[in-house]
Structure formats: structure tokens, C-alpha cells
Design an enzyme around this catalytic site. Structure first.
Site, PDB file in Angstrom:
ATOM      1  N   TYR A 122       3.152  15.017  14.498  1.00 25.48           N
ATOM      2  CA  TYR A 122       4.039  15.812  15.343  1.00 25.48           C
ATOM      3  C   TYR A 122       3.593  17.283  15.407  1.00 25.48           C
ATOM      4  CZ  TYR A 122       6.677  11.543  14.703  1.00 25.48           C
ATOM      5  OH  TYR A 122       7.032  10.219  14.667  1.00 25.48           O
ATOM      6  N   GLY A 130       9.953   5.949  10.095  1.00 22.65           N
ATOM      7  CA  GLY A 130      10.898   6.914   9.539  1.00 22.65           C
ATOM      8  C   GLY A 130      10.652   7.356   8.118  1.00 22.65           C
ATOM      9  N   ARG A 171       4.705   9.227  10.849  1.00 24.05           N
ATOM     10  CA  ARG A 171       4.477  10.397   9.987  1.00 24.05           C
ATOM     11  C   ARG A 171       3.777  10.035   8.677  1.00 24.05           C
ATOM     12  NH1 ARG A 171       8.107  14.767  10.231  1.00 24.05           N
ATOM     13  NH2 ARG A 171       9.596  13.290  11.125  1.00 24.05           N
ATOM     14  N   GLU A 198       6.850   0.342  12.232  1.00 19.02           N
ATOM     15  CA  GLU A 198       6.343   1.344  13.184  1.00 19.02           C
ATOM     16  C   GLU A 198       6.156   2.695  12.493  1.00 19.02           C
ATOM     17  OE1 GLU A 198       9.507   1.451  16.024  1.00 19.02           O
ATOM     18  OE2 GLU A 198       9.171  -0.589  16.735  1.00 19.02           O
ATOM     19  N   PRO A 199       5.343   2.775  11.458  1.00 16.34           N
ATOM     20  CA  PRO A 199       5.202   4.056  10.749  1.00 16.34           C
ATOM     21  C   PRO A 199       4.382   5.058  11.556  1.00 16.34           C
ATOM     22  CG  PRO A 199       3.652   2.449   9.872  1.00 16.34           C
ATOM     23  CD  PRO A 199       4.465   1.722  10.909  1.00 16.34           C
ATOM     24  N   CYS A 219       6.464  35.636  22.689  1.00 24.54           N
ATOM     25  CA  CYS A 219       7.551  36.614  22.797  1.00 24.54           C
ATOM     26  C   CYS A 219       8.914  35.989  22.545  1.00 24.54           C
ATOM     27  CB  CYS A 219       7.504  37.253  24.174  1.00 24.54           C
ATOM     28  SG  CYS A 219       5.871  37.878  24.548  1.00 24.54           S
ATOM     29  N   GLU A 220       9.095  35.408  21.384  1.00 23.58           N
ATOM     30  CA  GLU A 220      10.394  34.868  20.981  1.00 23.58           C
ATOM     31  C   GLU A 220      10.496  35.016  19.473  1.00 23.58           C
ATOM     32  OE1 GLU A 220      11.750  31.066  22.202  1.00 23.58           O
ATOM     33  OE2 GLU A 220      10.530  31.057  24.020  1.00 23.58           O
TER      34      GLU A 220
HETATM   35  N1  LLP Z   1       9.694   4.017  15.951  1.00 20.63           N
HETATM   36  C1  LLP Z   1      10.537   4.622  16.800  1.00 20.63           C
HETATM   37  C2  LLP Z   1      11.337   3.823  17.723  1.00 20.63           C
HETATM   38  C3  LLP Z   1      10.641   6.025  16.795  1.00 20.63           C
HETATM   39  O1  LLP Z   1      11.472   6.628  17.633  1.00 20.63           O
HETATM   40  C4  LLP Z   1       9.843   6.784  15.894  1.00 20.63           C
HETATM   41  C5  LLP Z   1       9.915   8.249  15.862  1.00 20.63           C
HETATM   42  C6  LLP Z   1       8.965   6.092  15.036  1.00 20.63           C
HETATM   43  C7  LLP Z   1       8.925   4.710  15.088  1.00 20.63           C
HETATM   44  C8  LLP Z   1       8.078   6.802  14.053  1.00 20.63           C
HETATM   45  O2  LLP Z   1       8.825   7.508  13.109  1.00 20.63           O
HETATM   46  P1  LLP Z   1       8.111   8.192  11.842  1.00 20.63           P
HETATM   47  O3  LLP Z   1       7.584   7.078  10.978  1.00 20.63           O
HETATM   48  O4  LLP Z   1       6.987   9.048  12.335  1.00 20.63           O
HETATM   49  O5  LLP Z   1       9.183   8.955  11.204  1.00 20.63           O
HETATM   50  N2  LLP Z   1       9.151  15.258  16.200  1.00 20.63           N
HETATM   51  C9  LLP Z   1       9.889  14.944  14.991  1.00 20.63           C
HETATM   52  C10 LLP Z   1       9.896  13.469  14.681  1.00 20.63           C
HETATM   53  C11 LLP Z   1      10.429  12.613  15.814  1.00 20.63           C
HETATM   54  C12 LLP Z   1      10.393  11.136  15.538  1.00 20.63           C
HETATM   55  C13 LLP Z   1      10.754  10.359  16.754  1.00 20.63           C
HETATM   56  N3  LLP Z   1      10.671   8.929  16.608  1.00 20.63           N
HETATM   57  C14 LLP Z   1       9.325  15.773  13.845  1.00 20.63           C
HETATM   58  O6  LLP Z   1       8.409  16.577  14.074  1.00 20.63           O
HETATM   59  O7  LLP Z   1       9.814  15.699  12.723  1.00 20.63           O
END
Ligand code: LLP
Length: 442
Positions: free
Chosen positions: A382, A248, A285, A282-283, A353-354
Site C-alpha cells: 500500500y 488482513g 500486506r 487473500e493475503p 502544500c498541506e
Molecule cells: N481481500 C480483500 C477482499 C480485501 O479487501 C483486501 C484488502 C485484502 C484481501 C488484502 O488485505 P491485507 O492482507 O493486505 O490486509 N490501504 C490500506 C489497506 C487497505 C486494505 C483493503 N483491502 C492500508 O494502507 O493500510
């Protein structure tokens, strides 16, 4: 550290002799080789991000499970595996990717609220590190499957701490009205239940309150609640050995002041340091976003009465974040704009087309002409993973560079391959397609 790390990452996509490079490879050269649009990733940027994340925890050496959903290309997962990362997977497909890329099963965690029986079987058969369970029905299902296989599933309960992550509503997951996790107030009882069910070994708790968090306070809140839960459960005589703090951590897309990884690590340390638990993260992004560009070519420039539309060959199906979350991605021109150039507002749009197929509104850009190349930054997370073939557009290629080397890590499929996914049923296949009715023809 003399220069901020973020600057160093952005230097991996920088201008040399007036044109944009990805590490030591001219972006224009890749465009000539693979055509546009395409994603390009920097190996050095991925590595730098991972090493910085790991270094922030130093000797504690937590389990860093790269969230494969952020960028699941096998080459990218492999790169992280070679650096020592584990993987956080949320589907059988991601599990297979992680295993194929060489992530050891004992470093894989399986998250998600809707694991099917087949997915549980695949995870248990592979012998992964842990399964993060999010509901009582899921717990019973896992118990039945593990028992049937004669295995013991290492279970971590994901709790919903009811914390506002202060991020976009579509990617906030930690409030009690969100579908994720077990209610905080019920978590201790569910953990006790897990202890009594056959085939399960409850070993700890997890939280993940959302994505693109740019404030550490929600983390502080959620982590503190989790520590409180660990103490309460231990007081009842049960062991809690593992804590999984999810992902996150946000990045700077526009003006955000993203937290430093070191401050985030310090926060986790200050809350869990004395608890004698092993930590996992769980990184997604934070390890990938800044390592990627989506490069696209200008098709037309349409000067309408009040607006300048720059129509490019990438579209919402290639990078959906602006359409889905109103997300901002900086735009770089592949030709370095001269210092004296005037920047004027333009809407950068794709061919779909949107009206939602809009990457940027009123963006200050130099004058652009058909054929020019531009790049959306921070597209390493993503981006490609969320693409589709909407409008029967082909998935775009992905290219990985490492110094002066570059390799296509996913080729653009052919139209034949796209069409071959569909099948015309036999009852429609027989006989010729009716000819249009023409008046006067007998
Ligand atoms: N762990 C779990 C259980 C998750 O659901 C997620 C992301 C992560 C780890 C990794 O999160 P991060 O470190 O990448 O923030 N498509 C969206 C982001 C969706 C994230 C979903 N879960 C976007 O483009 O911003």
C-alpha cells in the site's frame, strides 16, 4: 527455526560497512542510478514471506491468492506467480495485471463490491477460478452476463459476519454497518437464490473482515460464524465446497504484537479442518509490507522556534499511509548513525502544500543535513500502489533487488508524459493566450 523470520526479513535491509543495503545492493547506489525518491523491494523478502505463509498450511495446500492491490507491480505479481501464488483482484486493471504477470486464470479470484458488467465479462471470458459476490443485485447482473456468454460463473458469496476487526476504522470491513458482504442472516437464502439463477454455480462462502489485524480473536469469531453457515446450508441439501478466508493479517509497524502466521493457520485449521472444504486466502500486506522501503533525500532542515523540520523530497502523494491513517513507518538513515550519536525529535515532512503532508512527528532522529538519504520501512504494501501525481509530482520509480542484482521495475515517467495525459479542447486552443493588460500600452 533458529532466528525469528521477521528478523531475517529485516536483515535483507541492513547496514554493512556503515551504510544501508537492500540485499547485496547499496541503497545509495540505487539512489545515484534512479534519483530520489524511489521504492526498493527485496525479492528474497517477498519469497520468504510467501514460503512461510504456504508452509504454515503444509499438506493442506490452500489456494493462496495474493491480494494484488497491496503491490501490483507486474514484476512483484510475477514473482509470487513463480512461487505458486494465485491472485485476488478487484478491478479489470488488476485482472489484466495478474494475467499478464502469468498467474493462471484458474488461480484468480475477483473480489469487490462494485464490479461492472464489463469487469464481469472480462473475468468470465478469462475463465477465472471464482467471482466473490457481495449483493443480490450483483448476483442478478452476473447471472445475466454469464448466461449471455453461455458460461457458468463459479460464485462465492462474501458474507458480512458483523465482527469488529479491532483495526483502523478506515480499513475495517466486517461490521454490518460497513458496505461489504451480504448480511450474515441473509446469506443462506441468497445462496439458495444463486442456485436457481441461470449461469451461476454457487460453490462457497468468503469473509474478509479488515486489514492490519493484530489480534486473532476477530478471525476466530468470523471463521466460526462461517463454519456455522456452511453446516446450516449443507443441512438444507446444498453443497458448499469452497471457503475463502480473505486477507488482513497484520504486521508490526510500531510496537504491535502481530500474530504469527502459524497461529493464524492453526486457527483456520481448527475451525475448518473437519468440514471437507477447500480453503483459499487473500493475503496482501503480510506478503509485501516488510519487503519494501521508500527512500528519500533531505532537501532542507528547518529549525523553527520549537521544532526541527526535516523536509524531504518524498511526499504524501508517494506514500499516503501516514496522512490517511496516521500510520507509522520506521525511519532508517542510509548512513548508519554512529553509536555515540544523539537522537533528537524531528518532524519529517514532504514538500506538498498541506499540513497533512507529514510522515512523522517528534521522531527521534540523528542530526540530518541536506543531501542525506533516509528510508521509510514497511513500505512494500500500500505504498507505490496508492501514490498519485498530486501537485504534479511524478510517480516515483520502483526497483527490485535480488542478491547483487537490481532492476528498475517501474521507471519514473517524464514530465512530457505527465502533461500529455491532459488535452486542451479545440475551443481553448485557438488564438493566442491573452496578454496581461498593461497600463499605458495602446
Ligand atoms: N481481500 C480483500 C477482499 C480485501 O479487501 C483486501 C484488502 C485484502 C484481501 C488484502 O488485505 P491485507 O492482507 O493486505 O490486509 N490501504 C490500506 C489497506 C487497505 C486494505 C483493503 N483491502 C492500508 O494502507 O493500510
Amino acid at each position: 527455526m533458529s532466528i525469528p523470520e521477521l528478523t531475517r526479513v529485516s536483515e535483507l535491509f541492513s547496514y554493512r560497512n556503515g551504510e544501508l543495503y537492500a540485499e547485496d545492493v547499496p541503497v545509495r547506489q540505487i539512489a545515484a542510478q534512479v534519483g530520489t525518491p524511489f521504492y526498493v523491494y527485496s525479492s528474497a523478502a517477498f519469497s520468504e514471506r510467501y514460503r512461510r505463509f504456504a508452509a504454515a498450511f503444509g499438506a493442506e495446500r490452500p489456494l493462496i491468492c495474493y491480494a494484488v492491490k497491496a503491490n501490483s507491480n507486474l514484476a512483484v505479481v510475477r514473482l509470487f506467480a513463480t512461487l505458486g501464488a494465485g491472485a485476488d483482484v478487484v478491478s479489470e486493471g488488476e485482472l489484466r495485471r495478474a494475467l499478464t504477470a502469468g498467474v493462471p486464470p484458474e488461480r484468480i479470484v475477483f473480489s469487490g463490491i462494485g464490479k461492472t458488467a464489463q469487469e464481469m465479462t472480462a473475468a468470465l471470458t478469462a475463465g477465472i477460478h471464482q467471482i466473490n459476490v457481495e449483493s443480490v443485485p450483483e448476483l442478478h447482473q452476473l447471472s445475466a452476463i454469464a448466461n449471455g456468454l453461455g458460461r457458468i460463473a463459479p460464485v462465492v458469496l462474501r458474507v458480512n459476519p458483523d465482527v469488529d476487526a479491532l483495526t483502523h476504522a478506515k480499513i475495517a470491513t466486517g461490521k454490518k454497518e460497513n458496505k461489504f458482504g451480504i448480511d450474515f442472516d441473509e446469506a443462506a437464502a441468497v445462496y439458495r437464490l444463486a442456485k436457481t439463477l441461470p449461469g451461476l454455480a454457487p460453490v462457497g462462502f468468503a469473509v474478509h473482515i479488515g486489514s492490519q489485524l493484530v489480534d486473532l480473536e476477530p478471525y476466530r469469531h468470523a471463521f466460526s460464524r462461517l463454519a456455522e453457515l456452511v453446516r446450516a446450508v449443507r443441512d438444507t441439501g446444498l453443497a458448499v465446497d469452497r471457503i475463502d478466508l480473505g486477507g488482513g493479517l497484520g504486521i508490526r509497524y510500531r510496537g504491535e504484537c502481530a500474530p504469527k502466521i502459524e497461529d493464524y493457520a492453526q486457527l483456520a485449521r481448527s475451525i475448518f479442518g473437519g468440514l471437507d472444504v477447500s480453503l483459499a486466502f487473500e493475503p496482501g500486506r503480510i506478503l509485501t509490507a516488510s519487503a519494501g522501503l521508500l527512500v528519500t533525500r533531505v532537501i532542507y532542515v528547518k529549525q523553527a522556534k520549537t521544532r526541527r523540520f526535516v523536509i524531504v523530497d518524498a511526499a504524501m502523494n508517494d506514500l499516503i499511509r501516514p496522512a490517511l491513517y496516521d500510520a507509522w513507518h520506521d525511519i532508517m538513515t542510509v548512513d548508519k548513525p554512529p553509536l555515540t550519536v544523539e537522537f533528537k525529535p524531528a518532524d519529517v515532512v514532504g514538500p506538498v502544500c498541506e499540513t497533512g503532508d507529514t510522515f512523522a512527528v517528534d521522531r527521534a532522529l540523528p542530526s540530518l543535513a541536506p543531501g542525506d538519504l533516509i528510508a521509510f520501512t514497511a513500505a512494500g504494501a500500500y505504498g507505490a500502489v496508492m501514490s498519485s501525481t498530486y501537485n504534479s509530482r511524478l510517480l516515483v520509480p520502483e526497483v527490485l533487488v535480488a542478491g547483487a542484482r537490481s532492476a528498475v521495475i517501474r521507471a519514473r515517467p517524464s514530465y512530457e508524459a505527465l502533461l500529455a495525459l491532459d488535452q486542451i479542447p479545440a475551443w481553448l486552443d485557438q488564438g493566442a493566450v491573452a496578454q496581461p493588460h498593461r497600463r499605458g500600452v495602446a
